[in-house]
Design a protein around this motif. Sequence first.
Motif, short mmCIF file in Angstrom:
data_model
loop_
_atom_site.label_atom_id
_atom_site.label_comp_id
_atom_site.label_asym_id
_atom_site.label_seq_id
_atom_site.Cartn_x
_atom_site.Cartn_y
_atom_site.Cartn_z
N ILE A 30 41.16 40.35 49.79
CA ILE A 30 40.61 40.68 51.10
C ILE A 30 41.71 41.31 51.94
O ILE A 30 42.85 40.82 51.93
CB ILE A 30 40.07 39.41 51.79
CG1 ILE A 30 38.94 38.80 50.93
CG2 ILE A 30 39.59 39.71 53.20
CD1 ILE A 30 38.53 37.41 51.35
N ILE A 31 41.37 42.38 52.61
CA ILE A 31 42.31 43.03 53.53
C ILE A 31 41.62 43.20 54.88
O ILE A 31 40.41 43.41 54.94
CB ILE A 31 42.84 44.38 53.00
CG1 ILE A 31 41.70 45.38 52.77
CG2 ILE A 31 43.67 44.19 51.73
CD1 ILE A 31 42.16 46.78 52.39
N SER A 55 36.71 50.70 45.39
CA SER A 55 36.83 49.41 44.71
C SER A 55 35.71 48.46 45.13
O SER A 55 35.33 48.40 46.29
CB SER A 55 38.18 48.78 45.05
OG SER A 55 38.19 47.44 44.65
N ASN A 56 35.21 47.71 44.16
CA ASN A 56 34.24 46.67 44.49
C ASN A 56 34.90 45.29 44.53
O ASN A 56 34.25 44.29 44.76
CB ASN A 56 33.07 46.67 43.51
CG ASN A 56 33.51 46.39 42.08
OD1 ASN A 56 34.70 46.31 41.79
ND2 ASN A 56 32.55 46.25 41.20
N TRP A 57 36.22 45.25 44.33
CA TRP A 57 36.93 43.96 44.35
C TRP A 57 37.93 43.85 45.50
O TRP A 57 38.58 42.83 45.65
CB TRP A 57 37.62 43.69 43.00
CG TRP A 57 38.58 44.77 42.57
CD1 TRP A 57 38.29 45.89 41.83
CD2 TRP A 57 39.97 44.82 42.85
NE1 TRP A 57 39.42 46.64 41.66
CE2 TRP A 57 40.48 46.00 42.26
CE3 TRP A 57 40.85 44.00 43.54
CZ2 TRP A 57 41.81 46.37 42.35
CZ3 TRP A 57 42.19 44.36 43.62
CH2 TRP A 57 42.65 45.54 43.02
N ILE A 58 38.02 44.90 46.32
CA ILE A 58 38.83 44.85 47.53
C ILE A 58 37.85 44.87 48.71
O ILE A 58 37.11 45.83 48.89
CB ILE A 58 39.82 46.03 47.64
CG1 ILE A 58 40.81 46.00 46.47
CG2 ILE A 58 40.55 45.99 48.98
CD1 ILE A 58 41.76 47.19 46.42
N LYS A 59 37.84 43.80 49.47
CA LYS A 59 36.91 43.65 50.59
C LYS A 59 37.66 43.77 51.91
O LYS A 59 38.75 43.20 52.06
CB LYS A 59 36.22 42.29 50.55
CG LYS A 59 35.55 41.95 49.24
CD LYS A 59 34.35 42.80 49.01
CE LYS A 59 33.67 42.36 47.71
NZ LYS A 59 32.81 43.34 47.15
N VAL A 60 37.08 44.48 52.86
CA VAL A 60 37.65 44.59 54.20
C VAL A 60 36.87 43.64 55.11
O VAL A 60 35.66 43.74 55.22
CB VAL A 60 37.58 46.04 54.74
CG1 VAL A 60 38.14 46.10 56.16
CG2 VAL A 60 38.32 47.00 53.82
N SER A 81 49.86 41.21 61.27
CA SER A 81 49.22 40.27 62.19
C SER A 81 47.78 39.98 61.79
O SER A 81 47.36 38.82 61.74
CB SER A 81 49.25 40.83 63.62
OG SER A 81 50.58 40.98 64.06
N GLU A 82 47.03 41.03 61.50
CA GLU A 82 45.64 40.83 61.09
C GLU A 82 45.55 40.09 59.76
O GLU A 82 44.70 39.23 59.58
CB GLU A 82 44.90 42.17 61.00
CG GLU A 82 44.45 42.71 62.32
CD GLU A 82 43.44 43.85 62.18
OE1 GLU A 82 43.08 44.24 61.04
OE2 GLU A 82 43.01 44.35 63.23
N ALA A 83 46.43 40.44 58.82
CA ALA A 83 46.39 39.79 57.50
C ALA A 83 46.70 38.30 57.61
O ALA A 83 46.02 37.46 57.01
CB ALA A 83 47.37 40.48 56.55
N ILE A 84 47.70 37.95 58.39
CA ILE A 84 48.07 36.54 58.55
C ILE A 84 46.96 35.79 59.28
O ILE A 84 46.57 34.69 58.86
CB ILE A 84 49.42 36.42 59.29
CG1 ILE A 84 50.55 36.92 58.38
CG2 ILE A 84 49.67 34.97 59.72
CD1 ILE A 84 51.89 37.08 59.07
N ALA A 85 46.43 36.37 60.34
CA ALA A 85 45.33 35.71 61.07
C ALA A 85 44.12 35.52 60.17
O ALA A 85 43.48 34.46 60.18
CB ALA A 85 44.96 36.53 62.31
N LEU A 86 43.80 36.53 59.37
CA LEU A 86 42.66 36.44 58.47
C LEU A 86 42.89 35.39 57.39
O LEU A 86 41.98 34.61 57.06
CB LEU A 86 42.38 37.81 57.85
CG LEU A 86 41.09 37.98 57.07
CD1 LEU A 86 39.88 37.64 57.92
CD2 LEU A 86 40.99 39.40 56.53
N ALA A 87 44.09 35.35 56.84
CA ALA A 87 44.41 34.34 55.82
C ALA A 87 44.27 32.94 56.40
O ALA A 87 43.73 32.03 55.75
CB ALA A 87 45.82 34.57 55.28
#
Length: 124
Positions: A30-31, A55-60, A81-87
């Motif tokens: 997930i990104i 890609s069907n395995w990379i989700k936004v 920042s977005e990646a850490i918050a999302l994780a």
Amino acid sequence: MIIVSDTSPVSNLLIIGELNILSQLFGEIIIPPKVFEEIQRLENFEINTAEIKNSNWIKVIIPSDTKLVQELNKDLDEGESEAIALAKELNAEFILIDEKKGRKVAERLGITAIGLLGILLEGR
């Protein structure tokens, strides 16, 4: 397994033609939107990003904790920042991130960080 990625692991694997390592190891990643935007900027350097777009395995996924994103933006770039918050929000098992400062912040928030070297070692 929920895996969130920052820009550099995905973009570097794309550049060397080994993006498939991520799908082999994790199935799906997930990104957040800012990471997707940063990856798309590789096209300015004539790097084809179609593999990611198609890609069907990379989700936004958009992080919903905008307050945390804004707080993290004080010390990190928008993609990190977005990646850490999302994780954090998704209780991700790992965040894929190379930048030392971002890794420290993620780990301080209880998120296990793996860098590109760790991915390559795991994928061999």
